[in-house]
Design an enzyme around this catalytic site. Structure first.
Site, PDB file in Angstrom:
ATOM      1  N   ASP A   1       0.778  -1.259   0.000  1.00  0.00           N
ATOM      2  CA  ASP A   1       0.000   0.000   0.000  1.00  0.00           C
ATOM      3  C   ASP A   1       0.804   1.303   0.000  1.00  0.00           C
ATOM      4  O   ASP A   1       0.212   2.376  -0.120  1.00  0.00           O
ATOM      5  CB  ASP A   1      -0.932   0.102   1.230  1.00  0.00           C
ATOM      6  CG  ASP A   1      -2.100  -0.839   1.155  1.00  0.00           C
ATOM      7  OD1 ASP A   1      -2.246  -1.526   0.133  1.00  0.00           O
ATOM      8  OD2 ASP A   1      -2.871  -0.871   2.124  1.00  0.00           O
ATOM      9  N   ASP A  10      -7.453  -8.116   9.813  1.00  0.00           N
ATOM     10  CA  ASP A  10      -7.019  -6.883   9.137  1.00  0.00           C
ATOM     11  C   ASP A  10      -6.899  -5.717  10.100  1.00  0.00           C
ATOM     12  O   ASP A  10      -6.274  -4.699   9.764  1.00  0.00           O
ATOM     13  CB  ASP A  10      -8.039  -6.482   8.069  1.00  0.00           C
ATOM     14  CG  ASP A  10      -8.152  -7.493   6.960  1.00  0.00           C
ATOM     15  OD1 ASP A  10      -7.151  -8.166   6.679  1.00  0.00           O
ATOM     16  OD2 ASP A  10      -9.243  -7.605   6.386  1.00  0.00           O
TER      17      ASP A  10
END
Ligand code: BGC
Length: 591
Positions: free
Chosen positions: A306, A529
């Site tokens: 990311d 997550d």
């Protein structure tokens, strides 16, 4: 792992028509001078009104310790709008790039790299002269033997070595094109034990998953209180040899100011910790990966999830942008950190680097697609050689469906193209396979090697179970049509945390489609997550409301509900309910 959808619409995407990529490195040679020597490689990626410049300076003279600057004059009306990895100022046509605070010295043969974005009109002619601390860079050291003289060898490849720290042992072997081909993947015994402890878990526990080196302590191995595993890097590599594995997958994930647009995977290093990232994280990993003991194992690094896409879409001024992303863009920590990692790890003969490239629901819009490819190239060039990159990975830890047979963006319903639907929101892509293949083509077109390959993380993008559509909707309303036909059952494609309804996707598989090196399970199924409420921890992990099932959303997910499962532990920790759901909704289904 923040798959943030940035709602950059095609209607406003005119700025991103990056038509070309004329990257070419030129060594600038002009007048000589007496005191020092240097070489500059200047490369541009340009489109009709702007360009990205990449400057690599190599000090061929005596070591410089008290700071450096590189100066040049643009021949035309080029105007720099933004720079990184140096402080860049422009006065008229004259430009000065001054060292960043974390890189004031430049040893003999050391290289510094920085870059900038600029506007121009007319012809974008390269500057004819660059100077390092006032001395013109001619590519040689004046008054010393010419470069061909054996007594004064020039750096063998002018831009191949940005690092000044000792090199790691390397295996001279030739890298294979696809490290997944004809090789058995390493099964992480710590993950396997957790999967096996779940009812039904043994159906999937023999699949290879990646080992996340998510903090410095993960290299040596952590104590058993750590959220995900206590084996260190050598333990895993030794276990891989013992398993007779052909490849092992590691996630390099500890950049300074990590996860700048979300909170759930914030890391241990602050925004100014690039020196620590290099010396305490990458160097030790490189030393271990380079150990000749492991030379017959293909070591695959998944590099920094990311990070680079966040610099494209999540700086302030953009929907949901953050000050931390501004900081990491300005100080060069991500680009330089990744460049350093690619350089050190790519130098090892049996090591393969795949850089994280987000997913279609994040960079599939034209306005994000080209700029993301460009920043990938910057980071690769910061490593000294684009061939330090074997390929890219998309959909890491994300939920985007591999294929969407009924909602391809060309479909029209009731006379309207479905790209106008709320779900697609003008994106050019609706699934990961099409997106990954197109992004690969784009990357090659701007300067990456034509043999790069893509990976797609299919660890939880299966979307099987009874909610999975088996045919296209017959509705003539575009929103109803898309919602009834789509495989991806999220509330919004920008949702990313512990998604309710998700299932395991394709099992890990080599060379499954054109341009794709493998389907992989990088995010180990069953690992959270992010926590659904604030849970104090000593790993730097924050609480991101996108993991809270009661959250009503933000600009990046169309102000939709988060769709997250309740009662989740911090990111990386075992989340039994999620694992059970992934198995129940697997597609292809588990037998
Ligand atoms: C976490 C890491 C973890 C990884 C794999 C990330 O979200 O930040 O600590 O190792 O997921 O589960």
């Amino acid at each position: 792992m923040r798959p943030i959808s940035t709602r950059a619409r095609a209607l406003t995407a005119a700025a991103a028509v990056s038509a070309l990529a004329g990257a070419g490195a030129v060594a600038i040679a002009t007048d000589a001078s007496a005191a020092a020597g240097c070489r500059v490689d200047y490369a541009v990626n340009q489109w009709s009104t702007g360009f990205t410049g990449n400057v690599t300076v190599t000090n061929l003279g005596d070591p410089i310790s008290g700071g450096w600057n590189v100066t040049w004059a643009f021949p035309g009306n080029q105007t720099i709008t933004q720079g990184w990895s140096a402080t860049i100022t422009q006065s008229g046509q004259n430009v000065t790039a001054t060292n960043p605070s974390w890189s004031a010295s430049l040893g003999t043969n050391a290289t510094a790299n920085f870059g900038f974005n600029a506007n121009y009109s007319g012809t974008n002619t390269a500057p004819s002269t660059f100077k390092l601390n006032g001395v013109a860079c001619t590519g040689t050291v004046p008054n010393s033997p010419p470069p061909s003289s054996p007594s004064s060898p020039p750096p063998s490849s002018p831009s191949s070595s940005p690092s000044t720290s000792p090199s790691v042992p390397t295996d001279p072997g030739t890298k294979v094109d696809n490290p997944y081909a004809n090789a058995k993947g390493y099964v992480n015994p710590e993950w396997k034990a957790k999967a096996d402890a779940e009812p039904g878990g043994s159906r999937v526990s023999n699949n290879p998953t990646a080992v996340w080196l998510d903090r410095i302590a993960a290299i040596a191995g952590t104590d058993s209180s750590s959220s995900n595993g206590s084996m260190g890097l050598r333990d895993h590599l030794d276990a891989a040899l013992a398993q007779g594995a052909g490849y092992i997958q590691l996630v390099i994930y500890n950049l300074p100011g990590r996860d700048c647009a979300a909170l759930a995977s914030n890391g241990e290093l602050g925004p100014d910790d690039l020196p620590r990232y290099k010396s305490e994280y990458i160097d030790p990993i490189a030393a271990i990966e380079g150990d000749a003991k492991y030379k017959n194992l293909r070591i695959i690094n998944i590099v920094e999830i990311d990070s680079l896409p966040n610099l494209v879409t999540n700086t302030s001024g953009q929907a949901g942008g953050t000050a931390m992303c501004d900081t990491m863009k300005a100080n060069g920590g991500y680009v330089q950190g990744i460049g350093y990692a690619l350089n050190k790890l790519g130098a090892i003969g049996n090591v393969y680097n795949y850089v994280d490239a987000a997913h279609h629901g994040w960079i599939g819009w034209d306005s994000n697609f080209g700029p993301t490819a460009d920043i990938m190239l910057q980071a690769a060039k910061a490593s000294g050689n684009v061939n330090n990159v074997t390929g890219f990975i998309t959909n890491t830890a994300n939920y985007s469906a591999l294929q969407e047979p009924y909602i391809q963006p060309t479909v029209t319903v009731g006379g309207q193209n479905i790209r106008q639907s709320k779900w697609i929101d003008w994106n050019q892509y609706t699934d990961e396979l099409t997106f990954a293949q197109a992004f690969r083509t784009k990357l090659v077109s701007i300067g990456f090697n034509s043999n790069i390959g893509m990976l797609i993380d299919t660890s939880r993008n299966g979307w099987g179970g009874s909610a999975r559509p088996t045919k296209a909707s017959t509705s003539t309303d575009i929103n109803t049509y898309v919602n009834e036909s789509r495989i991806d059952r999220r509330i919004h494609a920008g949702n990313w945390c512990n998604q309710a309804g998700a299932g395991l996707g394709e099992r890990p598989k080599a060379a499954p489609a054109s341009g794709i090196d493998a389907y992989v399970w990088v995010k180990p199924p069953g690992e959270s997550d992010g926590s659904s409420s604030l849970i104090p921890n000593d790993e730097g992990k924050g609480f991101d409301r996108m993991c809270d099932p009661t959250y009503t959303g933000n600009a990046r997910n169309g102000n939709s509900m988060s769709g997250a499962l309740p009662n989740a532990p911090i990111s990386g920790a075992w989340f039994s309910a999620q694992f059970q759901q992934l198995m129940a909704n697997a597609y292809p289904p588990l037998s």
